[in-house]
Design an enzyme around this catalytic site. Structure first.
Site, PDB file in Angstrom:
ATOM      1  N   CYS A 169     -32.453  17.583  27.358  1.00 28.57           N
ATOM      2  CA  CYS A 169     -31.450  18.311  26.572  1.00 28.57           C
ATOM      3  C   CYS A 169     -31.744  18.193  25.078  1.00 28.57           C
ATOM      4  O   CYS A 169     -31.482  17.151  24.467  1.00 28.57           O
ATOM      5  CB  CYS A 169     -30.058  17.757  26.881  1.00 28.57           C
ATOM      6  SG  CYS A 169     -28.776  18.506  25.882  1.00 28.57           S
ATOM      7  N   CYS A 175     -28.564  17.855  22.883  1.00 25.12           N
ATOM      8  CA  CYS A 175     -27.962  16.509  22.872  1.00 25.12           C
ATOM      9  C   CYS A 175     -28.807  15.533  22.054  1.00 25.12           C
ATOM     10  O   CYS A 175     -28.282  14.735  21.295  1.00 25.12           O
ATOM     11  CB  CYS A 175     -27.861  15.933  24.289  1.00 25.12           C
ATOM     12  SG  CYS A 175     -27.402  17.106  25.546  1.00 25.12           S
ATOM     13  N   ASP A 176     -30.130  15.574  22.250  1.00 26.27           N
ATOM     14  CA  ASP A 176     -30.975  14.504  21.720  1.00 26.27           C
ATOM     15  C   ASP A 176     -31.832  14.896  20.519  1.00 26.27           C
ATOM     16  O   ASP A 176     -32.369  14.018  19.839  1.00 26.27           O
ATOM     17  CB  ASP A 176     -31.897  13.977  22.839  1.00 26.27           C
ATOM     18  CG  ASP A 176     -31.082  13.409  23.991  1.00 26.27           C
ATOM     19  OD1 ASP A 176     -29.980  12.885  23.720  1.00 26.27           O
ATOM     20  OD2 ASP A 176     -31.535  13.488  25.142  1.00 26.27           O
TER      21      ASP A 176
END
Ligand code: NAP
Length: 326
Positions: A143, A146-147
């Site tokens: 992701c 997200c990261d």
């Protein structure tokens, strides 16, 4: 299952899955006044919620996946759709008094329904090499939204050559100093506009005809061992993180023994979203189809809810039928 354990309430339809397909089915079912509940997994998230930019949903020039799904949820809520955060663990058929229904079991309770819409989507596929599982959360990610922000001014790699790989590689250039796209062929599967943007981006470079053999590191990922499929040699490249986007696996474990699936596990349906089991419909990324997009998931969801309405009317003996002169 004993009679006393059976749910007393019978829903017209239980929708399993809280992505675009499930919520569109929910909007249509609620507007049709079908007694409906949508179950969205308490631990899983729809893929769309981690997509940072959606620019091909007609009428919405640009939005994030999270915002688009949130708008769908609010729209469904406006029509009175009931939603519960519960993960479905089993689906069982029950025939009683010539009346067939489906029992949907979650970690909290059982639901009985005349029909079920399976909208469980798909999840990210793994490469299956040493280091991949070990470094999840420590440099291996599925992701970028997200990261990605953790990789400011650092070197990352993206594995894959499809739309997701390129879209996420482009997103990662907002943070990373360089993004190496590792693809097993020398041409990309991704749509032309994404290829153009990636090729024009100075932070993106490509490792063609290459596969990851191993992900190495200590506390976090430090390097990837790549095999060149054309020339043969193995080389090691230094990276701080690797984002894996090599396609999807259908999330069909609870239905795979009930409905017909293809060799890859995708649910086989007709154009009307009916599966091989009476009363079970499937829509969105979990079904066998040629194009997996938000728009096609929504179209499937609408069709499935319409099919359920016809099915429920038929089961209850109140089909609208053809007009006949009195
Ligand atoms: P995909 O289209 O299936 O592409 C997967 C990529 O990973 C392919 O390039 C494939 O290589 C490669 N691959 C598969 N297994 C591999 C392995 N074991 N090792 C190395 N490489 C491997 O998957 P996706 O990109 O996640 O897209 C999924 C669906 O969502 C598609 O229908 C896509 O169009 C859609 N999507 C659309 C958008 C958009 O419209 N903006 C954005 C994201 C996703 P090969 O090419 O050699 O098979």
């Amino acid at each position: 299952m004993e009679e006393q354990d059976m749910p007393k309430d019978i829903y017209d339809v239980v929708i399993i899955g809280g992505g675009p397909a499930g919520f569109t089915a929910g909007i249509y079912a609620a507007r049709s006044k079908l007694r409906t509940i949508l179950l969205e997994g308490s631990s899983t998230v729809s893929q769309i919620t981690v997509t940072d930019i959606i620019e091909n949903y007609p009428g919405v020039p640009e939005t994030s996946g999270f915002d688009l799904l949130d708008a769908m949820k609010r729209q469904a809520g406006g029509f009175g759709l009931a939603v519960a955060q519960e993960t479905v663990s089993a689906l069982k058929a029950q025939v009683q008094d010539d009346f067939s229904r489906w029992i949907v079991e979650t970690e909290k309770r059982r639901y009985a329904a005349l029909a079920v819409i399976v909208a469980t989507g798909a999840s990210w596929r793994r490469i299956g090499v040493p280091g991949e599982e070990e470094f999840i959360g420590r440099g291996v990610s599925f992701c970028a939204t997200c990261d990605g922000p953790f990789y400011k001014n650092r070197a990352v790699a993206v594995v894959g050559g499809g739309d997701t790989a390129l879209q996420e590689a482009l997103f990662l250039t907002k943070f990373a100093s360089s993004v190496t796209v590792i693809h097993r062929r020398e041409r990309l599967r991704a749509t032309a506009i994404l290829q153009e943007r990636a090729s024009a981006n100075p932070k993106i470079n490509f490792a063609w005809n290459a596969v990851v053999q191993e992900i190495r590191g200590d506390q976090t990922v430090r390097s990837l061992v790549l095999q060149d499929l054309k020339e043969g040699p193995v080389r090691e490249i230094a990276v701080d993180g690797v984002f894996i986007f090599i396609g999807l696996e259908p999330v069909t474990a609870v239905v795979k023994d009930i409905v017909r699936c293809d060799e890859r596990g995708y649910i086989v349906t007709g154009d009307d979203m009916k599966t091989s089991a009476p009363g079970i419909f499937a829509c969105g990324d979990c079904r066998k189809k040629s194009l997996r997009q938000v728009i096609t998931a929504c179209g499937d969801g609408a069709t499935a809810a319409h099919g359920v309405q016809l099915y429920v009317d038929e089961v209850q003996g109140r089909s609208y039928g053809a007009w006949r002169s009195p």
